[in-house]
Design a protein around this motif. Structure first.
Motif, PDB file in Angstrom:
ATOM      1  N   VAL A   1       0.858  -1.196   0.000  1.00  0.00           N
ATOM      2  CA  VAL A   1       0.000   0.000   0.000  1.00  0.00           C
ATOM      3  C   VAL A   1       0.889   1.239   0.000  1.00  0.00           C
ATOM      4  O   VAL A   1       1.836   1.329   0.784  1.00  0.00           O
ATOM      5  CB  VAL A   1      -0.916   0.002   1.254  1.00  0.00           C
ATOM      6  CG1 VAL A   1      -1.759   1.280   1.284  1.00  0.00           C
ATOM      7  CG2 VAL A   1      -1.806  -1.238   1.268  1.00  0.00           C
ATOM      8  N   GLY A   2       0.632   2.147  -0.900  1.00  0.00           N
ATOM      9  CA  GLY A   2       1.401   3.390  -0.945  1.00  0.00           C
ATOM     10  C   GLY A   2       2.780   3.237  -1.557  1.00  0.00           C
ATOM     11  O   GLY A   2       3.649   4.079  -1.336  1.00  0.00           O
ATOM     12  N   GLY A   3       2.994   2.165  -2.333  1.00  0.00           N
ATOM     13  CA  GLY A   3       4.309   1.978  -2.932  1.00  0.00           C
ATOM     14  C   GLY A   3       4.227   1.174  -4.206  1.00  0.00           C
ATOM     15  O   GLY A   3       3.164   0.654  -4.555  1.00  0.00           O
ATOM     16  N   ALA A   4       5.337   1.097  -4.937  1.00  0.00           N
ATOM     17  CA  ALA A   4       5.347   0.356  -6.197  1.00  0.00           C
ATOM     18  C   ALA A   4       6.688  -0.330  -6.389  1.00  0.00           C
ATOM     19  O   ALA A   4       7.745   0.248  -6.102  1.00  0.00           O
ATOM     20  CB  ALA A   4       5.077   1.304  -7.366  1.00  0.00           C
TER      21      ALA A   4
ATOM     22  N   LEU B   1      14.023  -1.023  -8.945  1.00  0.00           N
ATOM     23  CA  LEU B   1      13.550   0.314  -8.560  1.00  0.00           C
ATOM     24  C   LEU B   1      12.309   0.164  -7.687  1.00  0.00           C
ATOM     25  O   LEU B   1      11.325  -0.470  -8.081  1.00  0.00           O
ATOM     26  CB  LEU B   1      13.237   1.122  -9.822  1.00  0.00           C
ATOM     27  CG  LEU B   1      13.142   2.633  -9.637  1.00  0.00           C
ATOM     28  CD1 LEU B   1      14.451   3.227  -9.120  1.00  0.00           C
ATOM     29  CD2 LEU B   1      12.759   3.306 -10.959  1.00  0.00           C
ATOM     30  N   LEU B   2      12.391   0.750  -6.507  1.00  0.00           N
ATOM     31  CA  LEU B   2      11.306   0.663  -5.525  1.00  0.00           C
ATOM     32  C   LEU B   2      10.816   2.075  -5.212  1.00  0.00           C
ATOM     33  O   LEU B   2      11.628   2.954  -4.922  1.00  0.00           O
ATOM     34  CB  LEU B   2      11.808  -0.004  -4.240  1.00  0.00           C
ATOM     35  CG  LEU B   2      12.491  -1.369  -4.407  1.00  0.00           C
ATOM     36  CD1 LEU B   2      13.088  -1.833  -3.074  1.00  0.00           C
ATOM     37  CD2 LEU B   2      11.520  -2.404  -4.959  1.00  0.00           C
ATOM     38  N   GLU B   3       9.492   2.270  -5.276  1.00  0.00           N
ATOM     39  CA  GLU B   3       8.945   3.616  -5.067  1.00  0.00           C
ATOM     40  C   GLU B   3       8.224   3.706  -3.722  1.00  0.00           C
ATOM     41  O   GLU B   3       7.488   2.793  -3.337  1.00  0.00           O
ATOM     42  CB  GLU B   3       7.926   3.959  -6.165  1.00  0.00           C
ATOM     43  CG  GLU B   3       8.479   3.884  -7.567  1.00  0.00           C
ATOM     44  CD  GLU B   3       9.028   5.204  -8.081  1.00  0.00           C
ATOM     45  OE1 GLU B   3       9.192   6.142  -7.282  1.00  0.00           O
ATOM     46  OE2 GLU B   3       9.302   5.274  -9.291  1.00  0.00           O
ATOM     47  N   ASP B   4       8.393   4.852  -3.075  1.00  0.00           N
ATOM     48  CA  ASP B   4       7.682   5.184  -1.831  1.00  0.00           C
ATOM     49  C   ASP B   4       7.668   4.012  -0.851  1.00  0.00           C
ATOM     50  O   ASP B   4       8.725   3.517  -0.496  1.00  0.00           O
ATOM     51  CB  ASP B   4       6.283   5.735  -2.154  1.00  0.00           C
ATOM     52  CG  ASP B   4       6.385   7.137  -2.779  1.00  0.00           C
ATOM     53  OD1 ASP B   4       7.238   7.914  -2.313  1.00  0.00           O
ATOM     54  OD2 ASP B   4       5.663   7.445  -3.731  1.00  0.00           O
ATOM     55  N   ALA B   5       6.486   3.539  -0.444  1.00  0.00           N
ATOM     56  CA  ALA B   5       6.429   2.533   0.637  1.00  0.00           C
ATOM     57  C   ALA B   5       7.164   1.242   0.291  1.00  0.00           C
ATOM     58  O   ALA B   5       7.559   0.490   1.191  1.00  0.00           O
ATOM     59  CB  ALA B   5       4.976   2.244   1.001  1.00  0.00           C
ATOM     60  N   ALA B   6       7.375   0.956  -0.992  1.00  0.00           N
ATOM     61  CA  ALA B   6       8.105  -0.266  -1.364  1.00  0.00           C
ATOM     62  C   ALA B   6       9.560  -0.216  -0.887  1.00  0.00           C
ATOM     63  O   ALA B   6      10.194  -1.259  -0.695  1.00  0.00           O
ATOM     64  CB  ALA B   6       8.048  -0.470  -2.871  1.00  0.00           C
ATOM     65  N   GLN B   7      10.074   0.985  -0.660  1.00  0.00           N
ATOM     66  CA  GLN B   7      11.443   1.105  -0.147  1.00  0.00           C
ATOM     67  C   GLN B   7      11.594   0.440   1.217  1.00  0.00           C
ATOM     68  O   GLN B   7      12.664  -0.028   1.577  1.00  0.00           O
ATOM     69  CB  GLN B   7      11.827   2.579   0.025  1.00  0.00           C
ATOM     70  CG  GLN B   7      11.849   3.396  -1.245  1.00  0.00           C
ATOM     71  CD  GLN B   7      12.152   4.855  -0.926  1.00  0.00           C
ATOM     72  OE1 GLN B   7      13.304   5.242  -0.807  1.00  0.00           O
ATOM     73  NE2 GLN B   7      11.123   5.648  -0.760  1.00  0.00           N
ATOM     74  N   ASP B   8      10.485   0.433   1.973  1.00  0.00           N
ATOM     75  CA  ASP B   8      10.547  -0.116   3.328  1.00  0.00           C
ATOM     76  C   ASP B   8      10.853  -1.609   3.337  1.00  0.00           C
ATOM     77  O   ASP B   8      11.388  -2.127   4.315  1.00  0.00           O
ATOM     78  CB  ASP B   8       9.226   0.143   4.072  1.00  0.00           C
ATOM     79  CG  ASP B   8       8.962   1.628   4.233  1.00  0.00           C
ATOM     80  OD1 ASP B   8       9.944   2.414   4.163  1.00  0.00           O
ATOM     81  OD2 ASP B   8       7.784   2.014   4.413  1.00  0.00           O
TER      82      ASP B   8
END
Ligand SMILES: [Zn+2]
Length: 595
Positions: A199-202, A214-221
């Protein structure tokens, strides 16, 4: 001095009396001669020489006068006509994070080609000699993803897999929205073709469905949670790196504008070891959810003050915990739009080719501390002897902060309070005079007052011409009598105080930013060089209640000074950005000398 005192004692009172009559000059520990010493005192005086004893300035004036104070043991520094000024005071930064960033693997917000990007990471991998057998992560920060050359180049894990290391690698963008990781890191995080987006990531995938890295927003976590959190020993190393970076820039006093206990503790460890080379002020924060019932938060911060604050200022740098940080909002720029605004952000109701910008419905979030919470909170904060330092970026947040100070001034007219509002990127013009009237210090990151991706692409159209005309209003606030104060906000930007001062006096970006950003930013007059320098010296000292000890070079004050390689007060203001510090002195001790 010892031998003089001894002679006096042996020779008896007659000699003491005659010596007193002749008023012998104190023998200085250090004299600096043949310079242009910009004292930044109230008159803007310039001296030729300075003498220092026991860490304090005992003389400012001519070479002859300073020489008269030199004895056989006095250290003499020949400035060769060079410029000396007070050490810089940075009234808003995040030093532990900054120091950690320097150690991590710092891509320094640079425009890079892919080979340059890989070379920088290879150098980091080689630096600590770890081949990755120990499983240690290679973490890189301050990656300027949007400026990778050629523009729009597709960044993938393959670029990291090619590095000469077996370690898991994660590269975090300076904007905070994305990370690029290698195959090892993806495997450790259990990310494969089947992993759903959080949720909140890609999670980016290639045409075959494999994760690209490449990890975006919440996927970085998914990756970030695997990286060990710093130990207290790591924090000390980061604090040491931060102090070294400050000394090289000429920063002799700083405010940690959101100090976790880890930061105060790490700098305290260095203080006890005699390694604190700048005067450290720390502002722990109270979280918005703590605002309505703030007593536990206040008790926590009072306890930190009792534990770490070292009391009255001394010649050697100390730790002070006398400020409390409150976040009133986020940031006004795209894509966040979390600045609290008086009027809505604009939205494009047309097309990119035929834009039609109209007011939308978004005025940003609700203020993090609503007025009904903020006013009593300021009352309590200041009753406990702390000064409030409020982050307010949008004009709505600024208005609420000023209103709360107005209520405080009305209810507690005798209370000695020095409130600060940090950032102030958009201020309603009717509020300009209130800073002076209410004794509120605007703490500004002067390097933001230029045309750049954030101010142009990220703000211009969304604010509309009326508000954009007042963006970054340092000169307008100065004209309205506000005590302009500088804070770098490092590591949001690189620690580059001289670039910040140059932008403050030109409102112009560096030529390397490209022709599209070559014109000055609108928003009123630039600061004069003296106004910008005062913002980063005596005004910043005042905001930290340190103006009687530092911030200008005057007799009796601590010898916190820098020798720089050019006369920033004359000549081309754009060249201020290239200033190099040759020597930094804190409390009369040299803490940095240019190699
Ligand atoms: Zn900040």
């Amino acid at each position: 001095m010892h031998s003089l005192r001894l002679i006096s004692l042996l020779a008896g009172s007659a000699l003491v009396a005659s010596a007193a009559h002749a008023a012998p000059a104190p023998v200085a520990d250090t004299v600096l001669l043949h310079g242009q010493i910009h004292t930044i005192d109230a008159q803007g005086s310039i001296a030729q020489a300075i003498a220092i004893k026991d860490g304090r300035i005992v003389y400012l004036g001519s070479d002859a006068g300073a020489k008269a104070m030199a004895g056989p043991a006095t250290q003499t520094i020949d400035l060769k006509g060079g410029v000396v000024m007070p050490g810089l005071i940075d009234a808003h930064m995040h030093p532990l994070e900054g120091g950690a960033g320097l150690l991590a693997c710092d891509l320094q917000y640079k425009r890079l080609t892919v080979p340059e990007f890989q070379a920088a990471l290879s150098a980091c991998a080689a630096k600590d000699g770890s081949q990755g057998n120990d499983g240690k992560w290679l973490i890189a920060v301050h990656w300027f993803q949007q400026e990778m050359q050629p523009l729009g180049v597709d960044m993938t894990k393959a670029m990291l897999d090619a590095l000469p290391t077996q370690r898991p690698v994660a590269v975090f963008s300076s904007f905070g929205h994305s990370a690029l990781v290698n195959s090892k890191a993806l495997a450790l995080a259990g990310i494969d073709a089947k992993t759903p987006d959080p949720v909140g990531g890609a999670i980016h995938h290639d045409d075959k469905g494999a994760p690209t890295g490449l990890l975006e927003d919440a996927a970085q976590d998914l990756v970030r949670k695997l990286v060990p959190t710093p130990t207290p020993a790591d924090d000390v190393v980061a604090a040491r790196a931060a102090l070294a970076a400050m000394a090289a820039q000429g920063v002799t006093t700083f405010l940690d504008a959101d100090a976790p206990r880890e930061s105060i503790h790490a700098f305290s460890v260095l203080s006890k070891a005699g390694e604190l080379t700048a005067r450290g002020h720390f502002a722990p924060h109270i979280a918005p959810e703590e605002g309505p019932s703030p007593e536990p938060a206040l008790a926590r911060i009072v306890e930190w003050r009792r534990t770490y604050d070292q009391g009255a200022a001394q010649v050697q740098p100390t730790i002070m915990v006398r400020t409390i940080k409150l976040y009133m909002d986020g940031v006004i720029t795209a894509p966040a739009f979390t600045g609290v605004m008086l009027q809505p952000y604009l939205e494009n109701h047309g097309t990119p080719e035929k834009p039609d910008w109209q007011p939308g419905t978004n005025k940003g979030p609700a203020p993090y501390f609503p007025p009904a919470v903020l006013a009593p909170l300021l009352e309590r904060i200041t009753a406990l002897g702390f000064d409030p330092h409020m982050h307010a970026d949008g004009d709505g947040a600024v208005r609420i902060a000023l209103d709360a100070v107005a209520a405080l001034r009305k209810n507690q007219p005798a209370r000695d309070v020095r409130p600060a509002i940090a950032h102030d990127e958009i201020v309603d013009p009717t509020d300009f005079p209130r800073y002076k009237a209410l004794g509120v210090t605007p703490v500004l990151s002067l390097q933001w007052s230029k045309q750049a991706a954030d101010t142009v692409a990220g703000a211009k159209d969304y604010l509309g011409p009326k508000r954009y005309a007042f963006m970054e209003p340092s000169g307008l606030l100065a004209k309205a009598g506000a005590r302009i104060t500088f804070g770098s906000d490092w590591p949001v930007d690189p620690l580059n105080e001289w670039f910040a001062l140059k932008v403050g006096v030109t409102r112009r970006n560096d030529p390397s930013a490209g022709p599209e950003y070559s014109q000055p930013l609108s928003g009123g007059p630039p600061l004069s060089v003296m106004q910008a320098v005062r913002a980063a010296t005596i005004n910043a000292a005042w905001s930290l209640r340190a103006e009687h000890q530092v911030g200008s070079l005057e007799r009796g004050k601590f010898a916190d000074l820098i020798w720089i390689d050019r006369d920033i007060f004359a000549g081309n203001p754009d060249a201020i950005a290239q200033t190099r510090v040759l020597l930094t002195m804190v409390g009369g001790k040299v803490v940095y000398r240019a190699p």
